[in-house]
Design a protein around this motif. Structure first.
Motif, PDB file in Angstrom:
ATOM      1  N   GLY A  27       5.972  51.638  56.867  1.00 15.16           N
ATOM      2  CA  GLY A  27       6.802  50.450  56.690  1.00 15.16           C
ATOM      3  C   GLY A  27       8.294  50.702  56.597  1.00 15.16           C
ATOM      4  O   GLY A  27       9.055  49.795  56.237  1.00 15.16           O
ATOM      5  N   LEU A  28       8.756  51.919  56.956  1.00 17.21           N
ATOM      6  CA  LEU A  28      10.189  52.196  56.895  1.00 17.21           C
ATOM      7  C   LEU A  28      10.928  51.713  58.144  1.00 17.21           C
ATOM      8  O   LEU A  28      12.094  51.344  58.080  1.00 17.21           O
ATOM      9  CB  LEU A  28      10.427  53.701  56.712  1.00 17.21           C
ATOM     10  CG  LEU A  28      10.154  54.252  55.309  1.00 17.21           C
ATOM     11  CD1 LEU A  28      10.252  55.767  55.313  1.00 17.21           C
ATOM     12  CD2 LEU A  28      11.121  53.657  54.294  1.00 17.21           C
ATOM     13  N   PHE A  36       5.775  44.406  79.834  1.00 19.92           N
ATOM     14  CA  PHE A  36       5.772  45.270  81.025  1.00 19.92           C
ATOM     15  C   PHE A  36       6.478  46.609  80.799  1.00 19.92           C
ATOM     16  O   PHE A  36       6.736  47.346  81.755  1.00 19.92           O
ATOM     17  CB  PHE A  36       6.415  44.559  82.238  1.00 19.92           C
ATOM     18  CG  PHE A  36       5.883  43.175  82.474  1.00 19.92           C
ATOM     19  CD1 PHE A  36       4.558  42.987  82.844  1.00 19.92           C
ATOM     20  CD2 PHE A  36       6.670  42.051  82.262  1.00 19.92           C
ATOM     21  CE1 PHE A  36       4.045  41.723  83.035  1.00 19.92           C
ATOM     22  CE2 PHE A  36       6.171  40.776  82.447  1.00 19.92           C
ATOM     23  CZ  PHE A  36       4.850  40.606  82.845  1.00 19.92           C
ATOM     24  N   GLU A  37       6.787  46.926  79.529  1.00 18.43           N
ATOM     25  CA  GLU A  37       7.403  48.222  79.244  1.00 18.43           C
ATOM     26  C   GLU A  37       6.353  49.187  78.695  1.00 18.43           C
ATOM     27  O   GLU A  37       5.483  48.812  77.913  1.00 18.43           O
ATOM     28  CB  GLU A  37       8.526  48.063  78.208  1.00 18.43           C
ATOM     29  CG  GLU A  37       9.839  47.555  78.782  1.00 18.43           C
ATOM     30  CD  GLU A  37      10.565  48.612  79.601  1.00 18.43           C
ATOM     31  OE1 GLU A  37      10.131  49.775  79.598  1.00 18.43           O
ATOM     32  OE2 GLU A  37      11.563  48.256  80.247  1.00 18.43           O
ATOM     33  N   LYS A  38       6.440  50.428  79.108  1.00 23.00           N
ATOM     34  CA  LYS A  38       5.509  51.452  78.663  1.00 23.00           C
ATOM     35  C   LYS A  38       5.901  52.000  77.292  1.00 23.00           C
ATOM     36  O   LYS A  38       5.052  52.372  76.489  1.00 23.00           O
ATOM     37  CB  LYS A  38       5.466  52.580  79.686  1.00 23.00           C
ATOM     38  CG  LYS A  38       4.548  53.738  79.317  1.00 23.00           C
ATOM     39  CD  LYS A  38       4.584  54.812  80.398  1.00 23.00           C
ATOM     40  CE  LYS A  38       3.710  56.002  80.019  1.00 23.00           C
ATOM     41  NZ  LYS A  38       3.752  57.071  81.037  1.00 23.00           N
ATOM     42  N   HIS A  39       7.215  52.089  77.036  1.00 21.18           N
ATOM     43  CA  HIS A  39       7.711  52.724  75.808  1.00 21.18           C
ATOM     44  C   HIS A  39       8.131  51.685  74.777  1.00 21.18           C
ATOM     45  O   HIS A  39       8.400  50.529  75.101  1.00 21.18           O
ATOM     46  CB  HIS A  39       8.907  53.624  76.131  1.00 21.18           C
ATOM     47  CG  HIS A  39       8.579  54.761  77.052  1.00 21.18           C
ATOM     48  ND1 HIS A  39       7.879  55.867  76.644  1.00 21.18           N
ATOM     49  CD2 HIS A  39       8.846  54.949  78.378  1.00 21.18           C
ATOM     50  CE1 HIS A  39       7.738  56.705  77.665  1.00 21.18           C
ATOM     51  NE2 HIS A  39       8.311  56.170  78.725  1.00 21.18           N
ATOM     52  N   ARG A  40       8.222  52.164  73.539  1.00 24.46           N
ATOM     53  CA  ARG A  40       8.730  51.329  72.454  1.00 24.46           C
ATOM     54  C   ARG A  40      10.245  51.495  72.335  1.00 24.46           C
ATOM     55  O   ARG A  40      10.788  52.543  72.699  1.00 24.46           O
ATOM     56  CB  ARG A  40       8.054  51.720  71.131  1.00 24.46           C
ATOM     57  CG  ARG A  40       6.591  51.307  71.064  1.00 24.46           C
ATOM     58  CD  ARG A  40       5.907  51.835  69.819  1.00 24.46           C
ATOM     59  NE  ARG A  40       5.812  53.283  69.841  1.00 24.46           N
ATOM     60  CZ  ARG A  40       6.013  54.061  68.788  1.00 24.46           C
ATOM     61  NH1 ARG A  40       6.352  53.530  67.636  1.00 24.46           N
ATOM     62  NH2 ARG A  40       5.895  55.373  68.880  1.00 24.46           N
ATOM     63  N   PHE A  41      10.882  50.470  71.770  1.00 21.64           N
ATOM     64  CA  PHE A  41      12.338  50.468  71.658  1.00 21.64           C
ATOM     65  C   PHE A  41      12.733  50.140  70.209  1.00 21.64           C
ATOM     66  O   PHE A  41      12.015  49.437  69.493  1.00 21.64           O
ATOM     67  CB  PHE A  41      12.961  49.422  72.597  1.00 21.64           C
ATOM     68  CG  PHE A  41      12.900  49.798  74.053  1.00 21.64           C
ATOM     69  CD1 PHE A  41      14.035  50.249  74.720  1.00 21.64           C
ATOM     70  CD2 PHE A  41      11.710  49.705  74.771  1.00 21.64           C
ATOM     71  CE1 PHE A  41      13.981  50.590  76.061  1.00 21.64           C
ATOM     72  CE2 PHE A  41      11.645  50.043  76.107  1.00 21.64           C
ATOM     73  CZ  PHE A  41      12.784  50.488  76.758  1.00 21.64           C
ATOM     74  N   TYR A  42      13.910  50.642  69.815  1.00 18.80           N
ATOM     75  CA  TYR A  42      14.434  50.398  68.468  1.00 18.80           C
ATOM     76  C   TYR A  42      15.779  49.676  68.583  1.00 18.80           C
ATOM     77  O   TYR A  42      16.619  50.035  69.429  1.00 18.80           O
ATOM     78  CB  TYR A  42      14.628  51.712  67.710  1.00 18.80           C
ATOM     79  CG  TYR A  42      13.340  52.429  67.426  1.00 18.80           C
ATOM     80  CD1 TYR A  42      12.654  52.210  66.240  1.00 18.80           C
ATOM     81  CD2 TYR A  42      12.788  53.313  68.353  1.00 18.80           C
ATOM     82  CE1 TYR A  42      11.451  52.858  65.970  1.00 18.80           C
ATOM     83  CE2 TYR A  42      11.592  53.964  68.101  1.00 18.80           C
ATOM     84  CZ  TYR A  42      10.922  53.737  66.908  1.00 18.80           C
ATOM     85  OH  TYR A  42       9.741  54.369  66.656  1.00 18.80           O
ATOM     86  N   ASP A  43      15.972  48.666  67.721  1.00 15.79           N
ATOM     87  CA  ASP A  43      17.258  47.962  67.728  1.00 15.79           C
ATOM     88  C   ASP A  43      18.264  48.703  66.843  1.00 15.79           C
ATOM     89  O   ASP A  43      17.938  49.697  66.171  1.00 15.79           O
ATOM     90  CB  ASP A  43      17.090  46.511  67.288  1.00 15.79           C
ATOM     91  CG  ASP A  43      16.514  46.371  65.883  1.00 15.79           C
ATOM     92  OD1 ASP A  43      16.622  47.343  65.101  1.00 15.79           O
ATOM     93  OD2 ASP A  43      15.967  45.307  65.574  1.00 15.79           O
ATOM     94  N   ARG A  49      19.003  52.520  60.033  1.00 23.06           N
ATOM     95  CA  ARG A  49      18.098  52.869  58.933  1.00 23.06           C
ATOM     96  C   ARG A  49      17.539  54.278  59.136  1.00 23.06           C
ATOM     97  O   ARG A  49      17.402  55.042  58.177  1.00 23.06           O
ATOM     98  CB  ARG A  49      16.962  51.851  58.824  1.00 23.06           C
ATOM     99  CG  ARG A  49      15.913  52.262  57.788  1.00 23.06           C
ATOM    100  CD  ARG A  49      14.879  51.200  57.530  1.00 23.06           C
ATOM    101  NE  ARG A  49      15.394  50.176  56.612  1.00 23.06           N
ATOM    102  CZ  ARG A  49      14.604  49.374  55.894  1.00 23.06           C
ATOM    103  NH1 ARG A  49      13.289  49.464  56.009  1.00 23.06           N
ATOM    104  NH2 ARG A  49      15.117  48.477  55.088  1.00 23.06           N
ATOM    105  N   LEU A  50      17.210  54.627  60.386  1.00 24.75           N
ATOM    106  CA  LEU A  50      16.689  55.968  60.655  1.00 24.75           C
ATOM    107  C   LEU A  50      17.708  57.036  60.242  1.00 24.75           C
ATOM    108  O   LEU A  50      17.341  58.064  59.662  1.00 24.75           O
ATOM    109  CB  LEU A  50      16.341  56.109  62.145  1.00 24.75           C
ATOM    110  CG  LEU A  50      15.893  57.496  62.599  1.00 24.75           C
ATOM    111  CD1 LEU A  50      14.640  57.945  61.849  1.00 24.75           C
ATOM    112  CD2 LEU A  50      15.642  57.509  64.106  1.00 24.75           C
TER     113      LEU A  50
END
Length: 890
Positions: A27-28, A36-43, A49-50
């Motif tokens: 949950g962090l 239609f995208e294969k990969h995940r994305f981060y805003d 936060r990372l």
């Protein structure tokens, strides 16, 4: 919105995709996968936060503390985390200083006492313990060194693995039954049998008593030979089935202290929420700790793995976050997000009815189903694992829903594993109490939810009902309308592919007829999981958990076993190998299966035992029951247990270790909403968590001692709550004498009346008078409790009309002279007709049974008929007493 692909994130920050997935799982972080995208994305928010998380981790702030920081969002929590870390660093510095001082003192002691060879080091310890060191250096001991070493030990790195079942050959000779490793080694070499390679999990050693035993998986050709012929009889060494299972594994070098490592492995399971050491009931491990050789990164040091048997703990829902309800979603979106992997159409001819419901396949191919009570149900004989989907096309007939066989009507439910999913739940006869609820238990965790008014089912038309217990959504759709949809359930983040397939059971409640046109059960697709659960596991060599080996359901309501104390007493006696003292024996001995109850003021429970314990200080009643069976016992009141909680928990653990359960009738803060009698059948976490069985549950529930015995807990009334500890058997009682004494003493029980309640004849008359004289005229619909005020008494008379027959038949078989018993059986059978089969004049037909409404109890004409019928029950009980008194007079 500026989105960054996961591959770019891993490259930029130098972390693995697995670490990112772990941060999401706890949950962090959150990511999105656009269509239609294969990969995940981060805003950008999650990227920021990372960066914060990475800084905190570099300072060795734990994930648990980082979660607290983000949950509270205040500076105080952040400061507390830094202070805690600085204190930990100070502790490490202090411990290192102690070790430095120890080494320095040791060097000085060596010089002072002329130690010139390493072999003399142990002598220095002995001298240090006795006389040669000054008082100021008395801390120069092995105990001190062990303490410092433990403080500096690095955290254990362990994995949880599953070893498969294997046919193994051991170094134990068939002739001497002793382990002979050298000859075992020679035999393998002489027969050109390949040895198991390091790390292949095919060759292990373990300690068995005083022997070290080697065992190796039999090569394929030998294993096949063994199955085909008896060639293994020529083997000079024993072979055995290794059952495999779950193990914790840690690595070390063979020149390290293996005993200390094993101790730390066991100790590291304390308070672990996911796993515990797998102890058997007798206190030994499921399998001895295993040692396996693995390839070593250092040529001159041998590397090994140590395996300790473990098992998963049942997860507790209080440790998990809440889910979210989503309203703006369509049926089509739910279907797309939870695709079907395999669909099974149910053949109605292959359904197995359970406990004899009405179930028949009609000529048009549809199936007709009436359950009467919820225990009568249908086994589809189709098993699926989570996630899954159930589709039903059915008709609910309104005319047949008459509330004659239970307190609720019209539900349609199915169960999977230990969880039940219900439409039109909590549907009572009284309109003010109808909820038309949608209710369910969360998969895996089992916590219950109920949502009124959204579970209503249209009658007398065919409906299409779909339950999607999915990986992305938990949804209920009726006739194309999404009645409920939830996301982010904790179960959705679990490794669902590891769960065992469970059969789908279908049921309903009441005599409402259901007609099924089709039933389909589908296995839904599960996302591939690539991350492996790891953790710091804590446990102690001392047995931390134990559960009775003979767990079973305590009562079976489908057979009329409605008095829970008697089921608990029967189970206790079963654990003591007393087979004559079953449920029906105790139901007769306590009088519960013979005696109508009635309270003059408030709800006191469901039977004679509850009523007698409702008066302050009356706990001796329970002890007298077991005394009649020849056993000593002690009922410890809850107040006394709370005054010395630790001692009584230790007593409980000692009883469980001996294979004996403890009976209880109070659940403290009651997180599982349990009531009535139960048995404590196990413990975990060294007694911090207790396991209990109650009612018709098939698996034990867990409860923390803090919840069961909360400090400062105050009982709300004079009811005798507590624990029953069984003692030694004092004498062997004559079984026929116990039955005879119970039968002949029934008149006293059937005519008892006290200040607060009455039994038998008096109970029926008091109940009838209460109704006829207008007690319910002043009760409002909001105040009306149909169970506590009326149907609990209906349940009592309905249960007793047939429930006492087993005890009566056994009494007559043991003492044939009591011929009047046959007439008593007929009188109780007559009460059964008065309840539900009396040519339209029975209690149910008059509206005074399970189908009671407040309107019927307030209507003068209706309530008089109900009262008159209750007095007819009283006449039957008068007849029972008269028969017994006539026999005694002779």
């Amino acid at each position: 919105m500026n989105l960054v692909k996961i591959t770019e994130v891993t490259e930029k920050f130098g972390i693995s995709s697995r670490t990112l997935r772990y941060y999401e799982q706890v949950g962090l972080l959150k990511s999105d996968r656009p269509p239609f995208e294969k990969h995940r994305f981060y805003d950008s928010e999650n990227i920021n936060r990372l960066q914060q998380i990475l800084v905190l981790r570099k300072m060795q702030i734990s994930i648990k503390d980082i979660l607290r920081i983000y949950e509270n969002q205040d500076m105080e929590t952040l400061v507390q985390s830094f202070v805690k870390r600085m204190e930990e660093i100070d502790d490490e510095i202090s411990t290192l200083s102690q070790l430095k001082a120890f080494v320095s003192d040791f060097l000085n002691a060596m010089t002072a006492h002329g130690i010139t060879h390493i072999s003399a080091l142990p002598l220095l310890y002995e001298k240090a313990q006795k006389e040669l060191l000054s008082a100021s250096k008395q801390d120069l001991s092995m105990e001190t060194l062990n303490t410092i070493s433990d403080k500096l030990a690095k955290p254990l790195e362990m994995d949880i693995v599953t070893l498969p079942p294997m046919l193994m050959i051991t170094s134990i000779r068939t002739d001497s039954r002793k382990s002979e490793i050298e000859s075992f080694w020679d035999w393998f070499s002489a027969n050109q049998i390949p040895f198991g390679k390091p790390g292949s999990r095919t060759m292990f050693e373990f300690q068995s008593g005083e022997d070290i035993v080697i065992m190796q998986k039999l090569p394929g050709q030998i294993s096949d030979m063994e199955k085909c012929n008896e060639s293994t009889k020529a083997f000079p060494f024993e072979y055995r089935e290794f059952t495999g299972g779950m193990f914790a594994v840690s690595s070390t070098y063979a020149d390290e202290d293996l005993g200390a490592l094993q101790y730390r492995m066991l100790q590291s399971f304390d308070d672990n929420p996911s796993f515990e050491v797998d102890f058997l009931h007798n206190g030994s491990l499921r399998h001895e700790a295993l040692i396996e050789a693995v390839f070593s990164p250092e040529n001159n040091r041998e590397r090994i793995n140590i395996y300790v048997p473990v098992r998963q703990r049942k997860p507790n829902f209080v440790d998990y976050p809440e889910f979210e309800i989503t309203e703006s979603i369509t049926y089509e979106e739910i279907e797309r997000a939870n695709p079907i992997l395999q669909e099974y159409g149910i053949d109605f001819h292959k359904i197995t009815p359970i406990y004899d419901p009405h179930f028949t396949v009609l000529e048009n191919g549809e199936a007709e189903f009436i359950a009467w009570i919820s225990e009568r149900k249908l086994d589809t004989n189709v098993a699926v694992r989570l996630p899954f989907r159930v589709d039903m096309e059915f008709l609910a007939e309104e005319e047949s829903e008459e509330y004659l066989w239970g307190t609720t009507e019209g539900s349609l439910w199915f169960s999977h594993g230990g969880c039940t999913y219900t439409m039109n739940a909590e549907n009572y006869a009284d309109k003010a109490l109808k909820k038309h609820a949608l209710s369910f238990q969360q998969p895996v965790l089992g916590n219950a939810f109920s949502y009124p008014e959204i579970g209503n089912i249209p009658h007398d038309r065919y409906n299409k009902l779909t339950w999607v217990v999915g990986e992305k959504h938990f949804a209920v759709i009726l006739n194309g309308e999404v009645r409920f949809c939830g996301v982010s359930f904790p179960y959705m983040n679990m490794d669902l592919h590891l769960h065992t397939p469970e059969t789908i059971i279908i049921g309903t409640n009441g005599q409402g007829k259901k007609r099924f046109r089709s039933i389909k059960i589908s296995q839904l697709k599960t996302s591939a999981k690539t991350n492996t659960t790891q953790g710091a596991l804590k446990m102690n060599v001392k047995q931390s958990n134990n559960t009775l080996p003979n767990l079973r359901q305590i009562v079976h309501p489908e057979y009329g076993q409605n008095y829970w104390f008697n089921g608990c007493a029967s189970y206790l006696m079963e654990c003591l190998d007393e087979r004559d003292f079953d449920y029906w024996f105790f139901a007769g001995l306590t009088g519960e299966n013979f005696t109508q109850i009635y309270s003059k003021n408030y709800f006191r429970g469901s039977g004679v035992v509850d009523y007698r314990l409702s008066e302050k200080g009356n706990h001796h009643v329970i002890e007298e029951i077991f005394e009649k069976c020849g056993y000593a016992s002690t009922f410890v009141p809850l107040k006394q247990i709370l005054s010395n909680r630790e001692m009584y928990v230790q007593m409980l653990m000692a009883y469980i270790d001996k294979g004996i359960p403890i009976i209880l009738n109070d659940y403290g803060n009651n997180p599982h909403n349990r009531f009535g009698w139960g048995v404590l059948v196990g413990y975990a976490d060294y007694g911090k968590t207790l396991l209990y069985m109650g009612g018709d549950g098939t698996v034990p529930d867990s409860i923390s001692v803090e919840d069961l015995l909360p400090k400062g807990y105050v009982e709300q009334d004079d009811h005798c709550h507590g624990w029953l500890f069984i003692g030694e058997k004092q004498e062997s009682k004559d079984l026929a004498g116990i039955y005879r004494e119970r039968i002949l003493s029934l008149p006293q029980l059937l005519t008892y009346e006290g200040e607060n309640y009455c039994f038998g004849v008096k109970a029926f008359h008091a109940w009838a008078d209460h109704i006829e004289k207008g007690y319910f005229e002043k009760i409002t619909p909001e105040e009306f409790d149909n169970w506590g005020m009326h149907t609990v008494y209906v349940c009592c008379l309905a249960t007793n009309s047939g429930g006492c027959k087993g005890f009566l038949d056994k009494a007559l078989a043991l003492d044939p002279n009591m011929t009047f018993i046959s007439s008593i059986v007929e009188l109780y059978r007559k009460t059964g007709h008065y309840w539900n089969d009396d040519n339209g004049t029975d209690l149910e037909a008059l509206g005074g049974g399970f189908n009671v409404t407040l309107e019927a109890l307030q209507n003068k004409s209706k309530r008089k008929k109900i009262a008159d019928k209750l007095r007819a029950f009283a006449d039957c009980m008068d007849g029972v007493s008269a028969l017994i008194e006539q026999f005694k007079a002779k």
